[in-house]
Design an enzyme around this catalytic site. Structure first.
Site, PDB file in Angstrom:
ATOM      1  N   LYS A 119      -8.177  13.659   4.792  1.00  8.50           N
ATOM      2  CA  LYS A 119      -7.296  12.498   4.721  1.00  8.50           C
ATOM      3  C   LYS A 119      -6.239  12.673   5.797  1.00  8.50           C
ATOM      4  O   LYS A 119      -6.157  13.733   6.412  1.00  8.50           O
ATOM      5  CB  LYS A 119      -6.632  12.390   3.346  1.00  8.50           C
ATOM      6  CG  LYS A 119      -6.003  13.717   2.871  1.00  8.50           C
ATOM      7  CD  LYS A 119      -5.441  13.626   1.464  1.00  8.50           C
ATOM      8  CE  LYS A 119      -6.468  13.704   0.376  1.00  8.50           C
ATOM      9  NZ  LYS A 119      -6.567  12.527  -0.445  1.00  8.50           N
ATOM     10  N   ARG A 120      -5.428  11.647   6.043  1.00  8.80           N
ATOM     11  CA  ARG A 120      -4.361  11.817   7.026  1.00  8.80           C
ATOM     12  C   ARG A 120      -3.452  12.973   6.602  1.00  8.80           C
ATOM     13  O   ARG A 120      -3.297  13.269   5.413  1.00  8.80           O
ATOM     14  CB  ARG A 120      -3.538  10.526   7.144  1.00  8.80           C
ATOM     15  CG  ARG A 120      -4.219   9.465   7.958  1.00  8.80           C
ATOM     16  CD  ARG A 120      -4.439   9.903   9.388  1.00  8.80           C
ATOM     17  NE  ARG A 120      -3.204   9.923  10.139  1.00  8.80           N
ATOM     18  CZ  ARG A 120      -2.866   9.027  11.064  1.00  8.80           C
ATOM     19  NH1 ARG A 120      -3.696   8.063  11.393  1.00  8.80           N
ATOM     20  NH2 ARG A 120      -1.716   9.123  11.704  1.00  8.80           N
ATOM     21  N   THR A 133      -8.665   6.489  -1.749  1.00 11.95           N
ATOM     22  CA  THR A 133     -10.019   5.929  -1.851  1.00 11.95           C
ATOM     23  C   THR A 133     -11.053   7.012  -1.542  1.00 11.95           C
ATOM     24  O   THR A 133     -12.197   6.913  -1.987  1.00 11.95           O
ATOM     25  CB  THR A 133     -10.208   4.732  -0.890  1.00 11.95           C
ATOM     26  OG1 THR A 133      -9.683   5.088   0.392  1.00 11.95           O
ATOM     27  CG2 THR A 133      -9.520   3.495  -1.404  1.00 11.95           C
ATOM     28  N   LYS A 171       0.941  14.436   0.784  1.00 11.63           N
ATOM     29  CA  LYS A 171      -0.443  14.712   0.358  1.00 11.63           C
ATOM     30  C   LYS A 171      -0.663  16.207   0.099  1.00 11.63           C
ATOM     31  O   LYS A 171      -1.659  16.616  -0.455  1.00 11.63           O
ATOM     32  CB  LYS A 171      -1.424  14.207   1.412  1.00 11.63           C
ATOM     33  CG  LYS A 171      -1.384  12.678   1.596  1.00 11.63           C
ATOM     34  CD  LYS A 171      -2.379  12.217   2.644  1.00 11.63           C
ATOM     35  CE  LYS A 171      -2.221  10.763   3.042  1.00 11.63           C
ATOM     36  NZ  LYS A 171      -2.891   9.825   2.127  1.00 11.63           N
ATOM     37  N   LYS A 207     -14.826   7.968  -3.169  1.00  7.53           N
ATOM     38  CA  LYS A 207     -16.048   8.197  -2.374  1.00  7.53           C
ATOM     39  C   LYS A 207     -16.664   9.543  -2.734  1.00  7.53           C
ATOM     40  O   LYS A 207     -17.880   9.680  -2.856  1.00  7.53           O
ATOM     41  CB  LYS A 207     -15.722   8.129  -0.880  1.00  7.53           C
ATOM     42  CG  LYS A 207     -15.327   6.721  -0.440  1.00  7.53           C
ATOM     43  CD  LYS A 207     -14.617   6.687   0.912  1.00  7.53           C
ATOM     44  CE  LYS A 207     -13.891   5.352   1.087  1.00  7.53           C
ATOM     45  NZ  LYS A 207     -12.895   5.358   2.165  1.00  7.53           N
ATOM     46  N   HIS A 213       0.800  -1.231   0.000  1.00  9.01           N
ATOM     47  CA  HIS A 213       0.000   0.000   0.000  1.00  9.01           C
ATOM     48  C   HIS A 213       0.824   1.268   0.000  1.00  9.01           C
ATOM     49  O   HIS A 213       0.276   2.355   0.168  1.00  9.01           O
ATOM     50  CB  HIS A 213      -0.922   0.059   1.221  1.00  9.01           C
ATOM     51  CG  HIS A 213      -1.972  -0.996   1.233  1.00  9.01           C
ATOM     52  ND1 HIS A 213      -3.238  -0.801   0.745  1.00  9.01           N
ATOM     53  CD2 HIS A 213      -1.936  -2.271   1.662  1.00  9.01           C
ATOM     54  CE1 HIS A 213      -3.949  -1.906   0.887  1.00  9.01           C
ATOM     55  NE2 HIS A 213      -3.173  -2.818   1.436  1.00  9.01           N
TER      56      HIS A 213
HETATM   57  C1  26W Z   1       4.117   1.059  10.043  1.00  7.92           C
HETATM   58  C2  26W Z   1       3.547   2.352   9.762  1.00  7.92           C
HETATM   59  C3  26W Z   1       2.582   2.337   8.654  1.00  7.92           C
HETATM   60  C4  26W Z   1       1.240   2.403   8.930  1.00  7.92           C
HETATM   61  C5  26W Z   1       0.345   2.406   7.907  1.00  7.92           C
HETATM   62  C6  26W Z   1       3.017   2.246   7.374  1.00  7.92           C
HETATM   63  C7  26W Z   1       2.126   2.239   6.349  1.00  7.92           C
HETATM   64  C8  26W Z   1       0.784   2.320   6.608  1.00  7.92           C
HETATM   65  C9  26W Z   1      -0.206   2.269   5.483  1.00  7.92           C
HETATM   66  C10 26W Z   1       0.416   1.642   4.270  1.00  7.92           C
HETATM   67  C11 26W Z   1      -0.764   3.579   5.165  1.00  7.92           C
HETATM   68  C12 26W Z   1      -1.975   3.536   4.289  1.00  7.92           C
HETATM   69  O1  26W Z   1      -3.073   3.536   4.782  1.00  7.92           O
HETATM   70  N1  26W Z   1      -1.786   3.558   2.969  1.00  7.92           N
HETATM   71  C13 26W Z   1      -2.888   3.865   2.083  1.00  7.92           C
HETATM   72  O2  26W Z   1      -3.551   2.693   1.653  1.00  7.92           O
HETATM   73  C14 26W Z   1      -4.706   3.014   0.901  1.00  7.92           C
HETATM   74  C15 26W Z   1      -5.419   1.734   0.577  1.00  7.92           C
HETATM   75  O3  26W Z   1      -4.723   1.019  -0.369  1.00  7.92           O
HETATM   76  C16 26W Z   1      -4.343   3.802  -0.341  1.00  7.92           C
HETATM   77  O4  26W Z   1      -5.531   4.187  -0.982  1.00  7.92           O
HETATM   78  C17 26W Z   1      -3.537   5.037   0.020  1.00  7.92           C
HETATM   79  O5  26W Z   1      -3.078   5.669  -1.153  1.00  7.92           O
HETATM   80  C18 26W Z   1      -2.363   4.642   0.898  1.00  7.92           C
HETATM   81  O6  26W Z   1      -1.668   5.790   1.360  1.00  7.92           O
END
Ligand code: 26W
Length: 800
Positions: free
Chosen positions: A544-545, A651, A550, A655, A356
């Protein structure tokens, strides 16, 4: 299962009486809330029992979705909608003197995830259940989900999110299916006539107790479970009677506290790793408990594990559950007596992985020492996997010998979880076409060369029934009026809306619906922020975060630019309300500074009579699923402005599109596919694409040069420097932009500014705008999670 109003009423009265001892006349909202949830839960349980019976008759492959995060959102309305019980329940509750909307609002929003990845897991669970696939989600029953955010003087403060008290009704504890997990200790190897056996000694045990959250499909017979693990000390260790008798009361419960800490809290870091001991324990804890359950379930229905890959697929949602690889090996080797080669083959053919993110700071790497201390047996297995992999590359892919140090699973004294997943899993996918191309050609290029066909794409999808039918009933009812209700299970039918693209009555009605939804949001803003916004202004949304990539900061700089143009240069603009919602990772200083910047900008703009009626800036605190559900239906511009190549998919973009917003975005992630669905005339694309970003970096990016050459940028940054924002100091942001501007906001600023001006012009022509909006809804069918899940089934989960 279609209970009548009077049946539901009887059940509610009975539940109120047995659980609380009250009749409806004397009951509180809280007691009615408890009773409604209990009644709905009992329908789910019965349906689940029937479903489990029917599962015995068929032998469908089981899908196990492993994810550290499931952002489930509120369940009550979702369940009532899926069970087709919403209107009967509304009436029953109302006849008993209560209001179902009030009860909906009492439900906490289980924040068991950070953002996109967690919400995606829940969207897929929803779709898979409606499509009648046997799908089980596995995660952790965090006592505290993502923090509640408050903004104090522009600064983000974090508070614990205690969701269980009112949210726990949906959870069924299953002590009968508890598992034991072993940590620490050491490994002993013994050779005897059977070969090498490995014994894990002197470990300590944590008990994993499952709590099941049932999810019903829409118009389907299936009720699937999300199994959430809670950590506790095993009864024998939980309470030290000796210590207690000596009068050391607190100490006697230490073991309990130590074990329970594992499922205490969700790590709020999104897109960067922290390498914390407790997080590693969380990962092993939920992976081990889940895999033991999967194996047990398989052996209940099959005499052997030899056919595991034909009967089960275990999906790893990002690398957080990557320990599935060595843990499945451990179970097969140590507990089931398989030889290495067979165990490895079974493991590889059972596991699939979705990536992701390509951000290097988010790719999990763990300190080898930490691994050895807490997971000695798992470490020895990973070392062996690595040894064999490196040997294979050396022997069979001599052209890759030079790349071995970066391809290895262990390197620089770290375990690289993404490498582990790519080496072991039979399928590796990205989440949008662009993202998957980057995986193939860049991040995982060397693996793609030696494992042809392993890397693939499944573009993300969303639970459209939640994000449209449940959250925007005005719109979904109207769509039903126009094209019938077939779209609810066949989202491509939304394309039929194109027939109305030139029907001005339809377009006007769409605009009326949008206005209603904007009024509802405006009402919320007035209570939550104490600010009145004009519902007829253009609602421009970025939720979003918070992350530098971003580029919320670029949005804020542009707002500041508009402000100065109106104030100092007499510009008049189409009235706009800029809305932000974002949580920052608590330790992420720059993200918190950006929130402070947005809030300061809002403070200055919202009270300045010079821009009154033209500009408002709102920061909505505590952005979460339930808030998103109110924002999306009211959005008109969907800001998707990440630096190209950085947002894996997004995503929220899907939406908002589904709710008729127009995307203002870069050629990044799924924006590209939105562009392909609606065509260039119905989307606002600006900025550098990935190639241009790479080229600019190669040429040596110089943000200070842009500051010097672009008067608009200079005006904004000088205004900030000179204390324009109430004299507040934002040197950190200025320095950052001038000296690094890691994600090149300044390079895209001019093109963003121009496109924003164009957006304003188009909005002035309501008919054109509404037509574009309709064509966006019409093109949103592709982004349904039903399509995405079906692609997973067809291209990944059916294979091995
Ligand atoms: C370990 C720390 C950490 C925590 C969360 C590293 C990475 C993440 C995730 C990968 C963050 C995340 O939510 N990524 C998002 O995933 C969505 C679903 O596929 C995508 O639509 C977003 O673009 C992506 O940033």
């Amino acid at each position: 299962m279609n209970p009548s109003v009077s049946t539901l009423k009887d059940e509610l009265i009975q539940t109120l009486k047995t659980n609380y001892g009250y009749s409806p006349e004397d009951a509180t909202d809280r007691q009615m809330y408890g009773s409604v949830l209990t009644v709905v839960q009992s329908y789910l349980s019965r349906k689940r029992a029937d479903y489990l019976d029917s599962l015995k008759q068929n032998d469908k492959k089981r899908i196990y979705y492993m994810s550290m995060e499931f952002l489930v959102g509120r369940s009550l309305r979702n369940n009532l909608y899926n069970l087709n019980m919403e209107s009967a329940m509304k009436q029953a509750v109302s006849e008993l003197g209560f209001d179902l909307e009030t009860i909906y609002d009492m439900e906490p929003d289980p924040g068991l995830g950070n953002g996109g990845l967690g919400r995606l897991a829940s969207c897929y669970m929803d779709a898979a259940t409606t499509l009648e696939y046997p799908f089980t989600g596995f995660s952790i029953r965090y006592e505290f989900g993502i923090f509640r955010q408050k903004i104090v003087d522009g600064w983000q403060m974090e508070f614990p999110d205690d969701w269980l008290e009112l949210g726990g009704y949906w959870l069924t504890p299953r002590n009968d299916e508890a598992m034991e997990i072993h940590f620490d200790g050491h490994v002993e190897e013994k050779w005897d006539e059977h070969g090498l056996t490995t014994i894990h000694r002197d470990y300590y045990t944590v008990r994993a107790v499952p709590y099941d959250l049932m999810i019903s499909g829409k118009d389907s017979k299936t009720v699937n479970c999300l199994r959430l693990w809670r950590a506790e000390a095993p009864t024998s260790q939980s309470f030290d009677m000796h210590t207690f008798s000596r009068g050391e009361y607190v100490k006697s419960m230490e073991e309990d506290a130590k074990a329970e800490s594992i499922s205490k809290v969700l790590y709020p870091a999104d897109d960067h790793i922290e390498g914390k001991r407790l997080r590693l324990k969380q990962q092993y804890f939920f992976v081990s408990a889940s895999l033991q359950t999967i194996i047990r379930e398989h052996l209940r229905n099959n005499p052997t594990l030899d056919n595991l890959p034909e009967k089960a697929v275990i999906h790893i949602n990002d690398t957080h559950p990557a320990l599935c690889v060595p843990e499945l090996m451990r179970i097969l080797l140590d507990e089931c007596g398989y030889e290495w080669e067979t165990a490895w083959e079974l493991t590889c053919r059972t596991l699939a992985y979705t990536n992701h993110t390509v951000m290097s700071e988010a790719l999990e790497r763990w300190d080898l020492g930490l691994f050895e201390q807490h997971l000695p047996r798992i470490t020895s297995i990973i070392k062996e996997i690595n040894r064999r992999f490196c040997k294979d590359v050396f022997d069979f892919h001599p052209e890759k010998r030079g790349q071995l140090s970066s391809m290895a699973i262990i390197g620089d004294n770290q375990v690289r979880m993404a490498n582990l997943c790519v080496v072991a899993c039979y399928s590796v996918n990205g989440v949008s076409a662009l993202h998957s191309d980057i995986l193939k050609n860049d991040l995982f290029k060397d693996y793609n060369d030696i494992f042809p066909g392993k890397l693939t794409n499944v573009t993300n999808g969303i639970a459209s029934r939640r994000w449209l039918c449940q959250d925007n009933p005005l719109l979904s009812d109207y769509i039903t009026e126009l094209i019938g209700d077939g779209f609810v299970h066949d989202w491509d039918q939304l394309a039929k809306l194109r027939d109305f693209a030139d029907d001005s009555a339809v377009l006007r009605k769409l605009a009326d619906i949008k206005l209603e939804n904007k009024k509802r949001l405006a009402k919320y803003i007035s209570t939550a922020n104490g600010i009145n916004v004009d519902p007829s202004s253009l609602f421009d949304v970025q939720v979003k975060r918070l992350h530098e990539y971003k580029r919320q900061l670029m949005n804020a700089l542009h707002i500041c630019h508009l402000y100065l143009q109106i104030k100092n240069h007499g510009l008049t603009i189409q009235p706009r309300t800029f809305l932000f919602g974002a949580k920052a990772s608590p330790g992420y200083y720059m993200a918190k500074e950006i929130i402070r910047f947005i809030c300061a900008l809002g403070d200055v703009i919202n009270r300045d009579p010079a821009v009154k009626g033209m500009l408002k800036v709102i920061f909505l605190a505590d952005y979460k699923v339930s808030l998103a559900e109110m924002i999306y239906p009211a959005a008109e511009i969907s800001e998707q402005i990440s630096q190209a190549g950085k947002e894996a998919s997004g995503t929220g973009n899907m939406k908002m599109m589904l709710n008729g917003a127009l995307t203002l975005g870069t050629m990044d992630g799924a924006n590209i596919e939105i562009y392909n669905q609606v065509g260039p005339d119905n989307i606002f694309i600006f900025g550098m694409d990935t190639d241009q970003v790479n080229q600019t970096r190669l040429n040596g990016y110089n943000p200070r040069g842009l500051y010097e050459s672009d008067p608009h940028i200079r005006e904004v940054l000088d205004f900030v420097r000179d204390g324009g924002l109430d004299g507040k100091n934002f040197d950190s942001i200025r320095e950052y932009l001038l000296n690094s501007d890691t994600y090149m906001s300044l390079a895209d600023f001019d093109s963003y500014r121009q496109m924003q001006a164009h957006v304003g012009d188009v909005y002035r022509d309501a008919e054109t705008w509404n037509r574009m909006s309709l064509l966006n809804i019409a093109g949103a069918g592709y982004f349904s999670a039903d399509r995405a899940v079906q692609e997973y089934v067809d291209h990944i989960w059916s294979n091995q």
